[in-house]
Design an enzyme around this catalytic site. Sequence first.
Site, short mmCIF file in Angstrom:
data_model
loop_
_atom_site.label_atom_id
_atom_site.label_comp_id
_atom_site.label_asym_id
_atom_site.label_seq_id
_atom_site.Cartn_x
_atom_site.Cartn_y
_atom_site.Cartn_z
N HIS A 75 -62.71 -26.52 78.68
CA HIS A 75 -63.08 -27.82 79.27
C HIS A 75 -64.16 -27.59 80.31
CE1 HIS A 75 -59.45 -30.48 78.06
NE2 HIS A 75 -59.59 -29.49 77.21
N TYR A 205 -57.69 -37.61 85.64
CA TYR A 205 -56.83 -37.79 86.82
C TYR A 205 -57.08 -39.21 87.31
CZ TYR A 205 -56.14 -32.70 87.05
OH TYR A 205 -55.80 -31.40 86.77
N PRO A 296 -48.10 -29.59 90.89
CA PRO A 296 -48.89 -29.33 89.68
C PRO A 296 -50.31 -29.90 89.69
CG PRO A 296 -47.17 -30.95 89.23
CD PRO A 296 -46.93 -30.45 90.62
N LYS A 300 -52.71 -24.94 89.56
CA LYS A 300 -53.00 -23.63 90.14
C LYS A 300 -51.90 -22.59 89.95
CE LYS A 300 -57.05 -23.83 92.03
NZ LYS A 300 -57.72 -23.86 90.73
N TYR A 388 -61.28 -26.11 91.55
CA TYR A 388 -60.55 -26.35 90.30
C TYR A 388 -60.72 -25.16 89.35
CZ TYR A 388 -58.27 -29.18 86.73
OH TYR A 388 -57.37 -29.66 85.81
#
Length: 394
Positions: A75, A205, A296, A300, A388
């Site tokens: 991704h 998200y 979550p 990580k 991220y």
Amino acid sequence: MSESRTQVAIVGAGPAGLMLSHLLHLRGIESVVLEARSREDIEATIRAGVLEQNTVDLMVETGVGDRLKAEGYEHHGVEFRFGGRGHRIAFDELVGRAVTVYPQHEVNKDLIARRLADGGDIRFGVSDVQVHDHLTDRPYLTYTDPQGNPQRLDARLVAGCDGSRTSTRGLIPEPQIRTDHFRQYPFAWLGILAEAPRSSEELIYARHERGFALVSTRTADVQRHYLQVDPDDDIANWSDDRIWSELHARVDGEGAEIKDGRIFEKSILQFRSFVCEPMQHGNLFLTGDAAHTVPPTGAKGLNLAVADVFVLARSMDEYLARGDRARLDGYTEEVLPRVWRAQHFSWWMSSMLHTHPGNSPFDNKRQDAELDAVTRSVAGRTLIAEQYTGWPLV
Ligand code: PHB
């Protein structure tokens, strides 16, 4: 009592314990892994799904990345959704890195297969594991094998890789030596696995006044989605219809539409942040969830565990090969800054994206403005992308 001996005794065959055993083997160090659960269980339990670039690179470089490369999905960005619109964080453009969606139990399968092919010793289905004398040079473990026979395993070093329900953490006396940092959140996640087509090419998200939602994936035909729920909510309150309609309400809008399917797994996950310091006591070393837990949001957990054992394997090698303890005794100081950065990032993502019960209208407007400010700024998006995709291991 039967006895055996190894250099490093590892408690727990999750990603941390298995990866540690694998990295030690590549350095010529023997280990034995003790695991309470069965191999089938470890290879089937659904957990996290997102691997940072570092984790992927390490797996590929150490020869356990073939299936990941063939079957994982790279991704190159994620979408933050609010105000009914998507705002993309383009990892590739911003930081030239990516993440890979590849479930944790697949990582476990690859590591177990490789350890066994390399002659590794993983003892599944053991019980009553106890660590003794870890403050001396001759620590040993006692346990009961699956046939009910008492066993003893002598080692030079012990690694506690036994997850958030750890028994090894308790060997570091609290509060005399160990400090626990703990944070509870006023929300939880309801997670589903569904047979459905992908709703989106990238993870979404979504912040919505009804609560947060996350659109994730496992394969082309299996999707993983989450809904923010009350921590005291009961899964029995959530019919499949209610879950889908809530996902639609929180996610659908310009450029996004949830695709329904058959839900075959649903459960509520509690949210917490936890760190214990130090992560070492004598010759016992804690790794991964045994030492720290992240919520979550931001995915990580597994990546932090891998980063811990990457450092630990190198430090154990310096000690076992050359008698140099400096790095081993500096383990906590070496890994904690990353642990706290990940704590911050998971907390920050969670706080930006969820609705907070009891928030005033001012708080909600401020939260909207924070997401707006961060996503409209290249600097803001770059900070998200850096965190991220993860900080390099070396
Ligand atoms: C997941 O797919 O399980 C997942 C993805 C991203 C997260 C958390 C969980 O931030």
